[in-house]
Scaffold this motif. Structure first.
Motif, mmCIF file in Angstrom:
data_model
loop_
_atom_site.group_PDB
_atom_site.id
_atom_site.type_symbol
_atom_site.label_atom_id
_atom_site.label_comp_id
_atom_site.label_asym_id
_atom_site.label_seq_id
_atom_site.Cartn_x
_atom_site.Cartn_y
_atom_site.Cartn_z
ATOM 1 N N LYS A 93 27.056 -34.338 10.695
ATOM 2 C CA LYS A 93 26.019 -34.525 9.670
ATOM 3 C C LYS A 93 25.058 -33.347 9.652
ATOM 4 C CE LYS A 93 26.447 -39.507 9.599
ATOM 5 N NZ LYS A 93 26.464 -40.616 10.528
ATOM 6 N N ARG A 94 24.717 -32.831 10.822
ATOM 7 C CA ARG A 94 23.842 -31.660 10.895
ATOM 8 C C ARG A 94 24.505 -30.452 10.225
ATOM 9 N NH1 ARG A 94 22.215 -27.742 15.071
ATOM 10 N NH2 ARG A 94 20.732 -26.423 13.995
ATOM 11 N N THR A 95 25.811 -30.281 10.445
ATOM 12 C CA THR A 95 26.507 -29.157 9.829
ATOM 13 C C THR A 95 26.455 -29.259 8.309
ATOM 14 O OG1 THR A 95 27.971 -28.930 11.730
ATOM 15 C CG2 THR A 95 28.733 -27.987 9.652
ATOM 16 N N ILE A 96 26.595 -30.458 7.795
ATOM 17 C CA ILE A 96 26.559 -30.676 6.346
ATOM 18 C C ILE A 96 25.168 -30.406 5.778
ATOM 19 C CG2 ILE A 96 26.738 -32.442 4.535
ATOM 20 C CD1 ILE A 96 28.946 -33.733 6.406
ATOM 21 N N MET A 97 24.134 -30.907 6.435
ATOM 22 C CA MET A 97 22.764 -30.804 5.902
ATOM 23 C C MET A 97 22.083 -29.477 6.246
ATOM 24 S SD MET A 97 22.380 -33.446 4.067
ATOM 25 C CE MET A 97 20.633 -33.367 3.689
ATOM 26 N N GLY A 98 22.603 -28.762 7.225
ATOM 27 C CA GLY A 98 22.067 -27.444 7.532
ATOM 28 C C GLY A 98 21.052 -27.438 8.655
ATOM 29 N N ARG A 99 20.802 -26.246 9.150
ATOM 30 C CA ARG A 99 19.936 -26.046 10.306
ATOM 31 C C ARG A 99 18.501 -25.740 9.919
ATOM 32 N NH1 ARG A 99 18.595 -21.130 13.351
ATOM 33 N NH2 ARG A 99 18.133 -21.717 15.494
ATOM 34 N N GLU A 100 18.300 -24.955 8.854
ATOM 35 C CA GLU A 100 16.972 -24.441 8.569
ATOM 36 C C GLU A 100 16.703 -24.300 7.083
ATOM 37 O OE1 GLU A 100 19.707 -21.433 8.107
ATOM 38 O OE2 GLU A 100 19.194 -21.874 10.169
ATOM 39 N N ALA A 101 15.418 -24.018 6.816
ATOM 40 C CA ALA A 101 14.964 -23.677 5.466
ATOM 41 C C ALA A 101 14.069 -22.454 5.589
ATOM 42 C CB ALA A 101 14.193 -24.836 4.843
ATOM 43 N N VAL A 102 14.107 -21.617 4.572
ATOM 44 C CA VAL A 102 13.227 -20.455 4.488
ATOM 45 C C VAL A 102 12.458 -20.566 3.178
ATOM 46 C CG1 VAL A 102 13.095 -17.943 4.336
ATOM 47 C CG2 VAL A 102 14.799 -19.014 5.832
ATOM 48 N N VAL A 103 11.145 -20.359 3.259
ATOM 49 C CA VAL A 103 10.290 -20.486 2.081
ATOM 50 C C VAL A 103 9.428 -19.233 1.965
ATOM 51 C CG1 VAL A 103 8.499 -21.873 0.954
ATOM 52 C CG2 VAL A 103 10.208 -22.997 2.393
ATOM 53 N N ALA A 104 9.286 -18.732 0.752
ATOM 54 C CA ALA A 104 8.370 -17.623 0.501
ATOM 55 C C ALA A 104 6.932 -18.122 0.623
ATOM 56 C CB ALA A 104 8.607 -17.043 -0.888
ATOM 57 N N VAL A 105 6.073 -17.239 1.122
ATOM 58 C CA VAL A 105 4.637 -17.515 1.191
ATOM 59 C C VAL A 105 3.963 -16.567 0.217
ATOM 60 C CG1 VAL A 105 2.572 -17.419 2.638
ATOM 61 C CG2 VAL A 105 4.744 -18.248 3.590
ATOM 62 N N THR A 106 3.221 -17.128 -0.722
ATOM 63 C CA THR A 106 2.519 -16.345 -1.736
ATOM 64 C C THR A 106 1.078 -16.830 -1.815
ATOM 65 O OG1 THR A 106 4.570 -16.101 -3.010
ATOM 66 C CG2 THR A 106 2.499 -15.653 -4.168
ATOM 67 N N ASP A 107 0.148 -15.913 -1.658
ATOM 68 C CA ASP A 107 -1.278 -16.235 -1.714
ATOM 69 C C ASP A 107 -1.646 -17.365 -0.749
ATOM 70 O OD1 ASP A 107 -3.874 -15.782 -2.607
ATOM 71 O OD2 ASP A 107 -3.682 -17.195 -4.281
ATOM 72 N N GLY A 108 -1.015 -17.356 0.433
ATOM 73 C CA GLY A 108 -1.333 -18.325 1.467
ATOM 74 C C GLY A 108 -0.765 -19.716 1.272
ATOM 75 N N LYS A 109 0.163 -19.864 0.325
ATOM 76 C CA LYS A 109 0.746 -21.178 0.029
ATOM 77 C C LYS A 109 2.273 -21.090 0.041
ATOM 78 C CE LYS A 109 -3.171 -23.057 -2.068
ATOM 79 N NZ LYS A 109 -3.998 -23.460 -0.986
ATOM 80 N N LEU A 110 2.916 -22.236 0.302
ATOM 81 C CA LEU A 110 4.367 -22.310 0.165
ATOM 82 C C LEU A 110 4.714 -22.109 -1.301
ATOM 83 C CD1 LEU A 110 5.046 -25.453 2.386
ATOM 84 C CD2 LEU A 110 5.255 -23.049 3.038
ATOM 85 N N ASP A 111 5.599 -21.190 -1.579
ATOM 86 C CA ASP A 111 5.957 -20.854 -2.965
ATOM 87 C C ASP A 111 7.144 -21.719 -3.382
ATOM 88 O OD1 ASP A 111 6.009 -19.628 -5.410
ATOM 89 O OD2 ASP A 111 6.003 -17.593 -4.599
ATOM 90 N N PHE A 112 6.837 -22.955 -3.739
ATOM 91 C CA PHE A 112 7.829 -23.976 -4.071
ATOM 92 C C PHE A 112 8.056 -24.110 -5.560
ATOM 93 C CE2 PHE A 112 7.237 -27.022 -0.232
ATOM 94 C CZ PHE A 112 8.274 -26.415 0.430
ATOM 95 N N GLY A 113 9.243 -24.627 -5.899
ATOM 96 C CA GLY A 113 9.497 -25.109 -7.238
ATOM 97 C C GLY A 113 8.976 -26.537 -7.338
ATOM 98 N N GLN A 114 8.991 -27.045 -8.550
ATOM 99 C CA GLN A 114 8.506 -28.409 -8.776
ATOM 100 C C GLN A 114 9.301 -29.406 -7.932
ATOM 101 O OE1 GLN A 114 8.628 -29.620 -12.864
ATOM 102 N NE2 GLN A 114 7.209 -31.305 -12.519
ATOM 103 N N TRP A 115 8.625 -30.329 -7.300
ATOM 104 C CA TRP A 115 9.164 -31.439 -6.514
ATOM 105 C C TRP A 115 9.673 -31.041 -5.126
ATOM 106 C CZ3 TRP A 115 7.068 -35.001 -9.187
ATOM 107 C CH2 TRP A 115 7.156 -35.018 -10.562
ATOM 108 N N GLU A 116 9.732 -29.761 -4.798
ATOM 109 C CA GLU A 116 10.286 -29.375 -3.499
ATOM 110 C C GLU A 116 9.386 -29.790 -2.341
ATOM 111 O OE1 GLU A 116 13.247 -25.669 -4.192
ATOM 112 O OE2 GLU A 116 11.144 -25.146 -3.900
ATOM 113 N N GLN A 117 10.023 -30.339 -1.298
ATOM 114 C CA GLN A 117 9.365 -30.764 -0.071
ATOM 115 C C GLN A 117 10.291 -30.392 1.090
ATOM 116 O OE1 GLN A 117 6.198 -32.895 0.032
ATOM 117 N NE2 GLN A 117 6.194 -31.647 -1.821
#
Length: 138
Positions: A93-117
């Motif tokens: 299950k871990r292999t399917i769902m993945g190990r990590e996430a990488v997020v851009a930081v812009t102006d001190g905030k997580l640079d997310f698209g709508q609804w991303e958590q």
């Protein structure tokens, strides 16, 4: 360039569980003082995942049903890995769902698209686990 490291700790009371860790990651970002850069969030155990998606209960249930179809927990005897342990399904299950996430930081905030958590997904709980939050930038 600045680097900041923080560990989040979990000990879920159930074998499987999903935790929204977005606020924890945002807190680490604020602590870092970094305004522009990248943030890596990764599970530090081979039976847990970190991923990004929508925080919607129906979707969370869909993950559970889908993953259980792909890698059912039982019977334990179906897996070569199971012997001393009974968590082969958690590794898959871990292999399917993945190990990590990488997020851009812009102006001190997580640079997310709508609804991303950001989520921590545990597949073999009831013991201490860690998630690494590593931020690099300026």
């Amino acid at each position: 360039m600045i680097s900041y490291r923080k560990e989040l700790h979990f000990n879920l009371p159930t074998r499987r569980g999903l935790v929204n860790i977005t606020r924890d990651v945002e807190k680490a970002l604020a602590e870092s003082g970094i305004k522009e850069g990248l943030i890596l969030i990764n599970a530090m155990n081979i039976t847990a995942s970190v991923f990004i998606n929508d925080d919607e209960g129906g979707l969370h249930q869909d993950y559970e049903v889908w993953l259980e179809k792909l890698a059912p927990e039982k019977p334990y005897s179906q897996y070569g890995h199971n012997g001393f342990e009974d968590n082969a399904d958690a590794h898959l299950k871990r292999t399917i769902m993945g190990r990590e996430a990488v997020v851009a930081v812009t102006d001190g905030k997580l640079d997310f698209g709508q609804w991303e958590q950001i989520f921590y997904y545990e597949f073999d709980g009831k013991r201490d686990k860690r998630v690494l939050v590593k931020i690099i930038g300026e």
